[in-house]
Design a protein around this motif. Structure first.
Motif, short mmCIF file in Angstrom:
data_model
loop_
_atom_site.label_atom_id
_atom_site.label_comp_id
_atom_site.label_asym_id
_atom_site.label_seq_id
_atom_site.Cartn_x
_atom_site.Cartn_y
_atom_site.Cartn_z
N GLU A 130 0.82 -1.22 0.00
CA GLU A 130 0.00 0.00 0.00
C GLU A 130 0.86 1.26 0.00
N VAL A 131 1.88 1.28 0.85
CA VAL A 131 2.76 2.45 0.94
C VAL A 131 3.54 2.63 -0.38
N SER A 132 3.97 1.53 -0.98
CA SER A 132 4.69 1.60 -2.25
C SER A 132 3.81 2.18 -3.35
N GLU A 133 2.55 1.80 -3.34
CA GLU A 133 1.61 2.34 -4.33
C GLU A 133 1.40 3.84 -4.13
N ILE A 134 1.38 4.29 -2.89
CA ILE A 134 1.26 5.72 -2.60
C ILE A 134 2.48 6.47 -3.15
N ILE A 135 3.68 5.94 -2.88
CA ILE A 135 4.91 6.58 -3.37
C ILE A 135 4.90 6.62 -4.90
N ALA A 136 4.57 5.50 -5.54
CA ALA A 136 4.55 5.44 -7.00
C ALA A 136 3.55 6.43 -7.59
N GLU A 137 2.39 6.55 -6.97
CA GLU A 137 1.38 7.50 -7.44
C GLU A 137 1.90 8.94 -7.33
N LYS A 138 2.56 9.26 -6.22
CA LYS A 138 3.09 10.61 -6.05
C LYS A 138 4.21 10.90 -7.06
N LEU A 139 5.01 9.89 -7.39
CA LEU A 139 6.04 10.07 -8.42
C LEU A 139 5.38 10.37 -9.77
N LYS A 140 4.31 9.66 -10.09
CA LYS A 140 3.59 9.89 -11.34
C LYS A 140 2.98 11.29 -11.35
N GLU A 141 2.37 11.69 -10.23
CA GLU A 141 1.77 13.04 -10.13
C GLU A 141 2.82 14.13 -10.32
N ALA A 142 4.05 13.86 -9.89
CA ALA A 142 5.14 14.84 -10.03
C ALA A 142 5.84 14.72 -11.39
N ASN A 143 5.32 13.86 -12.26
CA ASN A 143 5.90 13.63 -13.60
C ASN A 143 7.37 13.22 -13.53
N ILE A 144 7.68 12.35 -12.59
CA ILE A 144 9.04 11.85 -12.45
C ILE A 144 9.11 10.45 -13.06
N ASP A 145 9.80 10.36 -14.19
CA ASP A 145 10.00 9.07 -14.87
C ASP A 145 11.21 8.38 -14.27
N VAL A 146 11.08 7.07 -14.06
CA VAL A 146 12.11 6.31 -13.36
C VAL A 146 12.52 5.09 -14.17
N ASP A 147 13.83 4.91 -14.33
CA ASP A 147 14.38 3.71 -14.98
C ASP A 147 14.84 2.68 -13.96
N LEU A 148 15.21 3.15 -12.75
CA LEU A 148 15.79 2.27 -11.75
C LEU A 148 15.57 2.84 -10.35
N CYS A 149 15.28 1.94 -9.41
CA CYS A 149 15.16 2.32 -7.99
C CYS A 149 16.38 1.76 -7.25
N VAL A 150 17.02 2.60 -6.45
CA VAL A 150 18.18 2.17 -5.67
C VAL A 150 17.90 2.46 -4.20
N GLY A 151 18.02 1.43 -3.37
CA GLY A 151 17.79 1.58 -1.94
C GLY A 151 19.07 1.40 -1.17
N PRO A 152 19.41 2.34 -0.29
CA PRO A 152 20.57 2.14 0.58
C PRO A 152 20.25 1.03 1.60
N ALA A 153 21.17 0.09 1.76
CA ALA A 153 20.97 -0.95 2.77
C ALA A 153 21.11 -0.32 4.14
N MET A 154 20.35 -0.70 5.01
CA MET A 154 19.38 -1.74 5.16
C MET A 154 17.97 -1.23 4.85
N GLY A 155 17.66 -0.04 5.37
CA GLY A 155 16.28 0.42 5.35
C GLY A 155 15.67 0.60 3.98
N GLY A 156 16.47 0.81 2.95
CA GLY A 156 15.91 1.06 1.63
C GLY A 156 15.74 -0.16 0.75
N VAL A 157 16.27 -1.30 1.15
CA VAL A 157 16.29 -2.48 0.27
C VAL A 157 14.88 -2.94 -0.09
N ILE A 158 14.05 -3.22 0.91
CA ILE A 158 12.73 -3.79 0.63
C ILE A 158 11.79 -2.76 0.00
N ILE A 159 11.76 -1.55 0.55
CA ILE A 159 10.83 -0.55 0.01
C ILE A 159 11.22 -0.17 -1.42
#
Length: 192
Positions: A45-74
């Protein structure tokens, strides 16, 4: 109520007490997003909220990078919603790096995805790694933005929710924290 706040409360991820943050500052509230992420349906659910806000901001994404540890799963979950790939950076000898055969294509539009953004330290260590491959960092994304900012160093912060958390220097604690022992719940070494 904000859906993300509702999910954080439901998963007991909003903690109250006396906390020592990785910055060396103290706080009477702490956000432990791992408690939310342990519930796949909440994380989705939270991931869908983030993705929707990225779309609303017209931010196109080719790749997601998460800093370990906290960013890996999200990061992985946001990438799944966006239909792109996810990789992560990790610390080696206290320096953020890219390992495990991960690659970043020159010119790729990349977002750094974190659980919580406070100062942006981990995010910008990851930004430096990404830029060293010639890719473009287009935004910072997070479950919670507690930085009190909408951008850091020119990069917009796209978060599922914003939460204000008071922080205090050790020599300037409010009365309700002075006589209680501080707990260090995070994953990063404390800056002295």
């Amino acid at each position: 109520m904000d859906k993300t706040i509702e999910l954080l409360k439901k998963s007991d991820a909003l903690l109250e007490g006396h906390f020592l943050l990785s910055s060396g500052k103290h706080s009477d509230r702490y956000i432990q997003c791992a408690k939310l992420i342990q519930h796949p349906e909440y994380c989705k659910e939270v991931s869908e909220i983030i993705a929707e806000k990225l779309k609303e901001a017209n931010i196109d994404v080719d790749l997601c990078v998460g800093p370990a540890m906290g960013g890996v799963i999200i990061s992985y979950e946001v990438a799944k919603v966006l239909g792109t790939n996810a990789i992560f950076t990790e610390r080696v000898d206290n320096e953020m790096t890219l390992r495990r055969g991960f690659e970043i294509t020159e010119g790729a539009r990349v977002i750094v995805v974190e659980d919580v953004i406070t100062t942006g330290k981990s995010s910008f260590e990851t930004v430096d790694v990404i830029r060293s491959y010639g890719a473009e960092v287009v935004a910072l994304a997070s479950i919670v933005n507690r930085s009190n900012k909408d951008e850091i160093n020119g990069l917009p912060i796209i978060s599922a929710s914003k939460i204000d958390v008071n922080t205090y220097d050790a020599d300037d604690l409010p009365e309700h924290l002075k006589n209680t022992e501080a707990v260090k719940p995070g994953s990063r070494k404390i800056i002295q």
